[in-house]
Design a protein around this motif. Structure first.
Motif, PDB file in Angstrom:
ATOM      1  N   UNK A   1       0.817  -1.194   0.000  1.00 31.93           N
ATOM      2  CA  UNK A   1       0.000   0.000   0.000  1.00 31.93           C
ATOM      3  C   UNK A   1       0.859   1.255   0.000  1.00 31.93           C
ATOM      4  N   UNK A   2       0.199   2.404   0.134  1.00 31.20           N
ATOM      5  CA  UNK A   2       0.921   3.672   0.139  1.00 31.20           C
ATOM      6  C   UNK A   2       0.774   4.358   1.495  1.00 31.20           C
ATOM      7  N   UNK A   3       1.876   4.913   2.041  1.00 29.67           N
ATOM      8  CA  UNK A   3       1.785   5.608   3.330  1.00 29.67           C
ATOM      9  C   UNK A   3       1.119   6.967   3.231  1.00 29.67           C
ATOM     10  N   UNK A   4       0.852   7.438   2.024  1.00 28.70           N
ATOM     11  CA  UNK A   4       0.248   8.763   1.848  1.00 28.70           C
ATOM     12  C   UNK A   4      -1.225   8.681   1.477  1.00 28.70           C
ATOM     13  N   UNK A   5      -1.870   7.581   1.844  1.00 29.36           N
ATOM     14  CA  UNK A   5      -3.279   7.391   1.522  1.00 29.36           C
ATOM     15  C   UNK A   5      -4.171   8.443   2.159  1.00 29.36           C
ATOM     16  N   UNK A   6      -5.301   8.725   1.520  1.00 27.03           N
ATOM     17  CA  UNK A   6      -6.202   9.797   1.946  1.00 27.03           C
ATOM     18  C   UNK A   6      -6.859   9.531   3.292  1.00 27.03           C
TER      19      UNK A   6
ATOM     20  N   UNK B   1      -3.062  -6.181   1.504  1.00 23.42           N
ATOM     21  CA  UNK B   1      -4.244  -6.298   0.645  1.00 23.42           C
ATOM     22  C   UNK B   1      -5.153  -5.117   0.958  1.00 23.42           C
ATOM     23  N   UNK B   2      -4.875  -4.011   0.282  1.00 27.02           N
ATOM     24  CA  UNK B   2      -5.552  -2.748   0.564  1.00 27.02           C
ATOM     25  C   UNK B   2      -6.025  -2.135  -0.753  1.00 27.02           C
ATOM     26  N   UNK B   3      -6.863  -1.101  -0.624  1.00 25.23           N
ATOM     27  CA  UNK B   3      -7.398  -0.485  -1.837  1.00 25.23           C
ATOM     28  C   UNK B   3      -7.806   0.949  -1.574  1.00 25.23           C
ATOM     29  N   UNK B   4      -7.759   1.743  -2.626  1.00 23.29           N
ATOM     30  CA  UNK B   4      -8.418   3.034  -2.645  1.00 23.29           C
ATOM     31  C   UNK B   4      -9.797   2.853  -3.253  1.00 23.29           C
ATOM     32  N   UNK B   5     -10.764   3.591  -2.774  1.00 24.53           N
ATOM     33  CA  UNK B   5     -12.131   3.482  -3.275  1.00 24.53           C
ATOM     34  C   UNK B   5     -12.652   4.871  -3.607  1.00 24.53           C
ATOM     35  N   UNK B   6     -13.723   4.910  -4.392  1.00 21.98           N
ATOM     36  CA  UNK B   6     -14.319   6.198  -4.757  1.00 21.98           C
ATOM     37  C   UNK B   6     -15.570   6.445  -3.928  1.00 21.98           C
ATOM     38  N   UNK B   7     -16.742   6.008  -4.384  1.00 24.56           N
ATOM     39  CA  UNK B   7     -17.970   6.303  -3.648  1.00 24.56           C
ATOM     40  C   UNK B   7     -18.038   5.599  -2.304  1.00 24.56           C
TER      41      UNK B   7
ATOM     42  N   UNK C   1      -9.985  -7.127   1.198  1.00 27.15           N
ATOM     43  CA  UNK C   1      -9.172  -5.915   1.266  1.00 27.15           C
ATOM     44  C   UNK C   1      -9.658  -4.973   2.372  1.00 27.15           C
ATOM     45  N   UNK C   2      -8.769  -4.052   2.748  1.00 24.28           N
ATOM     46  CA  UNK C   2      -9.085  -2.978   3.683  1.00 24.28           C
ATOM     47  C   UNK C   2      -8.991  -1.652   2.943  1.00 24.28           C
ATOM     48  N   UNK C   3      -9.971  -0.783   3.148  1.00 26.70           N
ATOM     49  CA  UNK C   3      -9.958   0.535   2.513  1.00 26.70           C
ATOM     50  C   UNK C   3      -8.988   1.447   3.260  1.00 26.70           C
ATOM     51  N   UNK C   4      -7.987   1.952   2.545  1.00 30.36           N
ATOM     52  CA  UNK C   4      -6.993   2.838   3.154  1.00 30.36           C
ATOM     53  C   UNK C   4      -6.814   4.147   2.407  1.00 30.36           C
ATOM     54  N   UNK C   5      -7.518   4.312   1.273  1.00 35.84           N
ATOM     55  CA  UNK C   5      -7.239   5.464   0.428  1.00 35.84           C
ATOM     56  C   UNK C   5      -8.474   5.814  -0.403  1.00 35.84           C
ATOM     57  N   UNK C   6      -8.433   6.996  -1.014  1.00 31.63           N
ATOM     58  CA  UNK C   6      -9.453   7.424  -1.966  1.00 31.63           C
ATOM     59  C   UNK C   6      -8.839   7.416  -3.355  1.00 31.63           C
ATOM     60  N   UNK C   7      -9.618   6.975  -4.338  1.00 30.27           N
ATOM     61  CA  UNK C   7      -9.106   6.989  -5.701  1.00 30.27           C
ATOM     62  C   UNK C   7     -10.216   6.743  -6.701  1.00 30.27           C
ATOM     63  N   UNK C   8     -10.123   7.375  -7.847  1.00 34.16           N
ATOM     64  CA  UNK C   8     -11.079   7.180  -8.928  1.00 34.16           C
ATOM     65  C   UNK C   8     -10.355   6.645 -10.148  1.00 34.16           C
ATOM     66  N   UNK C   9     -10.936   5.623 -10.766  1.00 34.05           N
ATOM     67  CA  UNK C   9     -10.349   5.052 -11.970  1.00 34.05           C
ATOM     68  C   UNK C   9     -11.332   5.114 -13.116  1.00 34.05           C
TER      69      UNK C   9
END
Length: 250
Positions: A43-48, A62-68, A97-105
């Motif tokens: 993952x990234x240490x700078x997650x939102x 096992x982490x992810x950025x999510x949008x809505x 997975x665990x939500x750790x960030x915000x991201x749109x794809x």
């Protein structure tokens, strides 16, 4: 008349049960997922969400950025089972997975760490999955489980003792969502709300002196509740230190 009353009762029952059914989300939702670049596949240490280094390696990365599903930060720390739907290359169970960030794809709900993305594939088909870039998936909310860990309150690295305190909750178990955090003001004998600074980070200028007690407004399997953590942060707290609580979230 009797039929009308029965119909009204059924409608009321549905209206009462519907929020609980929607919240528990014991079903799969169709969506899309992609992955982000990472030299170490973590993952990234700078997650939102503000989790910092915890966000790099929690849940075996096992982490992810999510949008809505980010929900203005309330969705931080939530756990989901995500599985791609191509039977030729995708594993049946996918990845948790665990939500750790915000991201749109590209119309995606999930931007997975490379490690999480690879674990959606069957053995020896990871390269084929990565070649797609974006894949159709289905997901469902699941309880977070952290064997051997209790909920922790971390004093965020940006805190400045004693004039500015920011916190973030780690190892948030179950299907819980932390909606707000209050801090106990002993001199006023009342709870004072902390500000949601961003993501899962709550802060306060000029926090109380002495040991710090917190309470969390939690939405979980028991509905909307308050959970107290008395004296969870010591008087001489330090930025970057995580303090273990005796509370369990479900």
């Amino acid at each position: 008349m009797g039929f009308s009353l029965k119909l009204q009762y059924c409608l009321v029952s549905v209206m009462v049960l519907l929020p609980a059914v929607c919240y528990s989300q014991d079903y799969f939702v169709k969506s899309r997922a992609t992955y982000y670049g990472s030299p170490d596949c973590l993952g990234t240490p700078s997650g939102a969400c503000g989790f910092g280094e915890y966000g790099r390696s929690v849940n075996d990365a096992n982490v992810a950025g999510v949008s809505r599903l980010y929900k203005n930060g309330t969705g931080c720390g939530a756990c989901y089972q995500v599985r791609c739907t191509n039977p030729q290359i995708c594993a049946d169970n996918g990845v948790n997975i665990v939500v750790t960030d915000y991201g749109e794809g590209d119309n995606t709900d999930f931007i997975l760490s490379p490690r999480a993305y690879a674990r959606m594939a069957q053995p020896d088909t990871g390269a084929h999955l990565f070649a797609y870039g974006v894949v159709d998936v289905e997901y469902q909310r699941i309880p977070c489980q952290y064997s051997g860990y209790k909920t922790q309150v971390k004093v965020h690295e940006h805190s400045k003792y004693p004039n500015y305190l920011a916190i973030v909750v780690l190892y948030q178990a179950g299907k819980s969502e932390i909606l707000s955090v209050d801090i106990w003001q002993e001199d006023c004998k009342e709870w004072i709300g902390m500000r949601r600074a961003y993501g899962a980070v709550f802060d306060m200028a000029n926090p109380p002196s002495g040991d710090i007690s917190l309470r969390f407004q939690v939405r979980g399997s028991a509905g909307l509740t308050w959970v107290q953590a008395p004296n969870v942060i010591p008087k001489y707290w330090k930025a970057g230190v995580a303090y273990e609580t005796d509370i369990q979230l479900y």
